[in-house]
Scaffold this active site. Structure first.
Site, short mmCIF file in Angstrom:
data_model
loop_
_atom_site.label_atom_id
_atom_site.label_comp_id
_atom_site.label_asym_id
_atom_site.label_seq_id
_atom_site.Cartn_x
_atom_site.Cartn_y
_atom_site.Cartn_z
N GLU A 200 7.60 2.67 -6.33
CA GLU A 200 7.68 2.14 -4.97
C GLU A 200 7.90 3.27 -3.98
O GLU A 200 8.42 4.33 -4.34
CB GLU A 200 8.86 1.16 -4.86
CG GLU A 200 8.47 -0.30 -4.98
CD GLU A 200 7.78 -0.86 -3.73
OE1 GLU A 200 7.21 -0.09 -2.94
OE2 GLU A 200 7.81 -2.09 -3.58
N ASP A 201 7.53 3.03 -2.73
CA ASP A 201 7.82 4.03 -1.71
C ASP A 201 9.24 3.86 -1.16
O ASP A 201 9.92 4.83 -0.90
CB ASP A 201 6.79 4.00 -0.57
CG ASP A 201 6.63 2.62 0.05
OD1 ASP A 201 7.08 1.63 -0.57
OD2 ASP A 201 6.05 2.52 1.13
N LYS B 95 17.13 2.78 0.90
CA LYS B 95 17.87 2.55 2.14
C LYS B 95 18.98 1.57 1.82
O LYS B 95 18.89 0.38 2.10
CB LYS B 95 16.90 1.96 3.17
CG LYS B 95 17.18 2.33 4.59
CD LYS B 95 16.33 1.49 5.51
CE LYS B 95 15.19 2.26 6.11
NZ LYS B 95 14.45 1.44 7.11
N ASP C 98 4.39 3.03 6.85
CA ASP C 98 3.66 2.80 8.10
C ASP C 98 4.52 2.17 9.19
O ASP C 98 5.58 1.59 8.93
CB ASP C 98 2.47 1.89 7.86
CG ASP C 98 2.90 0.43 7.64
OD1 ASP C 98 3.77 0.19 6.77
OD2 ASP C 98 2.40 -0.45 8.36
N LYS D 36 0.82 -1.18 0.00
CA LYS D 36 0.00 0.00 0.00
C LYS D 36 0.88 1.26 0.00
O LYS D 36 0.43 2.34 -0.36
CB LYS D 36 -0.88 0.06 1.27
CG LYS D 36 -1.63 -1.17 1.61
CD LYS D 36 -2.47 -0.88 2.87
CE LYS D 36 -3.19 -2.12 3.32
NZ LYS D 36 -2.46 -2.89 4.36
N GLY D 37 2.10 1.11 0.47
CA GLY D 37 2.94 2.28 0.74
C GLY D 37 3.14 3.22 -0.42
O GLY D 37 3.27 4.43 -0.24
N PHE E 4 13.98 3.64 11.13
CA PHE E 4 12.58 3.28 10.83
C PHE E 4 11.85 4.53 10.36
O PHE E 4 11.55 5.42 11.15
CB PHE E 4 11.92 2.69 12.08
CG PHE E 4 10.75 1.83 11.72
CD1 PHE E 4 10.82 0.46 11.87
CD2 PHE E 4 9.59 2.39 11.18
CE1 PHE E 4 9.76 -0.34 11.51
CE2 PHE E 4 8.52 1.60 10.81
CZ PHE E 4 8.61 0.23 10.98
N VAL E 5 11.60 4.60 9.05
CA VAL E 5 10.95 5.81 8.52
C VAL E 5 9.46 5.58 8.31
O VAL E 5 9.03 4.51 7.88
CB VAL E 5 11.62 6.30 7.21
CG1 VAL E 5 12.93 7.00 7.49
CG2 VAL E 5 11.83 5.18 6.21
N ARG F 111 0.75 6.41 7.82
CA ARG F 111 0.85 6.50 6.35
C ARG F 111 0.41 7.88 5.87
O ARG F 111 0.91 8.38 4.86
CB ARG F 111 -0.06 5.46 5.69
CG ARG F 111 0.41 4.03 5.84
CD ARG F 111 -0.37 3.16 4.88
NE ARG F 111 -0.32 1.74 5.23
CZ ARG F 111 0.65 0.91 4.88
NH1 ARG F 111 1.65 1.34 4.17
NH2 ARG F 111 0.61 -0.37 5.23
N ASP G 23 14.32 -1.53 0.38
CA ASP G 23 14.99 -1.85 1.64
C ASP G 23 15.98 -2.99 1.36
O ASP G 23 17.07 -2.75 0.86
CB ASP G 23 13.87 -2.24 2.62
CG ASP G 23 14.31 -2.24 4.06
OD1 ASP G 23 15.50 -2.41 4.32
OD2 ASP G 23 13.45 -2.07 4.95
C1 PRP Z 1 7.48 -2.17 1.81
C2 PRP Z 1 7.73 -1.30 0.59
C3 PRP Z 1 8.28 -2.26 -0.41
C4 PRP Z 1 8.99 -3.28 0.44
C5 PRP Z 1 10.46 -3.01 0.41
O1 PRP Z 1 6.23 -2.75 1.71
O2 PRP Z 1 6.56 -0.68 0.15
O3 PRP Z 1 7.25 -2.87 -1.18
O4 PRP Z 1 8.50 -3.16 1.77
O5 PRP Z 1 11.14 -3.94 1.20
P1 PRP Z 1 12.26 -4.89 0.62
O6 PRP Z 1 13.16 -4.06 -0.24
O7 PRP Z 1 12.95 -5.36 1.89
O8 PRP Z 1 11.64 -6.02 -0.10
P2 PRP Z 1 5.51 -3.50 2.93
O9 PRP Z 1 5.75 -4.96 2.82
O10 PRP Z 1 5.91 -2.85 4.22
O11 PRP Z 1 3.98 -3.26 2.63
P3 PRP Z 1 3.12 -1.91 2.65
O12 PRP Z 1 3.62 -1.06 1.50
O13 PRP Z 1 1.72 -2.37 2.43
O14 PRP Z 1 3.34 -1.23 3.98
#
Ligand code: PRP
Length: 175
Positions: free
Chosen positions: A97-98, A129, A158, A41-42, A151-152, A164, A101
């Site tokens: 993407e948001d 990151k 979120d 959702k991010g 932790f952002v 969010r 990671d």
């Molecule tokens: C977050 C973000 C990416 C993913 C990145 O989503 O939106 O999709 O994690 O992480 P990675 O590089 O370690 O794979 P999340 O799973 O938190 O879902 P959300 O967007 O619904 O909060």
């Protein structure tokens, strides 16, 4: 413990950077038409604001993914909970993407999208990151900001589904 948000990137900085990224995208996607794919959702907040800054024909579609199986086993495999509604074969696509990671989500989504043979497939992430990267291949073409290993939250990101809707990005601290 109280949750404290320490401001990191202001609403104004986000807005300014999005306009700059939109200009770069409009220079690169010269066909005048683009399909934005958002990972729920991010990424929603970023994708919506980015779409509004693009002076071209914009189509949008969504994917939702989750980690596979037992969360204590970090296989890194993702499960597609929601796939695209429309095929992207031959289209000019930008994955939005948001945050990147570990990179695992991005690498697997890219493989999934490439299999459909889009004409162009580029990646735009609001945040990166790099200190957390575990896999290779999570490459991006456009980036908003590089962030430290903190932790952002906010602007789509979120903590336990909260924060969010903050218009800015901050670091979550527990005091
Ligand atoms: C977050 C973000 C990416 C993913 C990145 O989503 O939106 O999709 O994690 O992480 P990675 O590089 O370690 O794979 P999340 O799973 O938190 O879902 P959300 O967007 O619904 O909060």
């Amino acid at each position: 413990m109280n949750e404290i948000i320490e401001p990191l990137i202001s609403e104004e900085e986000i807005s300014k950077r999005i306009k700059e990224i939109a200009k770069e995208i409009m220079c690169d996607f010269t066909q005048g038409k683009i399909t934005l794919i958002c990972v729920l959702k991010g990424g929603v907040f970023f994708m919506v604001d980015l779409a509004r800054s693009l002076e071209m024909q914009v189509e949008i579609d969504f994917m939702d993914v989750s980690s596979y199986g037992n969360s204590t086993v970090s296989s890194g495999q993702i499960k597609i909970d929601k796939d695209l509604e429309n095929p992207i074969t031959g289209k000019d696509v930008l994955l939005v993407e948001d945050i990147i990671d570990t990179g695992q989500t991005m690498v697997q989504i890219l493989a999934h999208l490439r299999a459909q043979k889009p004409n162009t497939l580029k990646v735009c992430t609001l945040l990166d990151k790099p200190e957390r990267r575990k896999v290779e291949g999570a490459d991006f073409d456009y980036i908003g900001f590089t962030v430290p290993d903190e932790f952002v939250v906010g602007y789509g990101l979120d903590y336990a589904q909260k924060y969010r809707n903050l218009p800015y990005i901050g670091i979550l601290r527990f005091e």
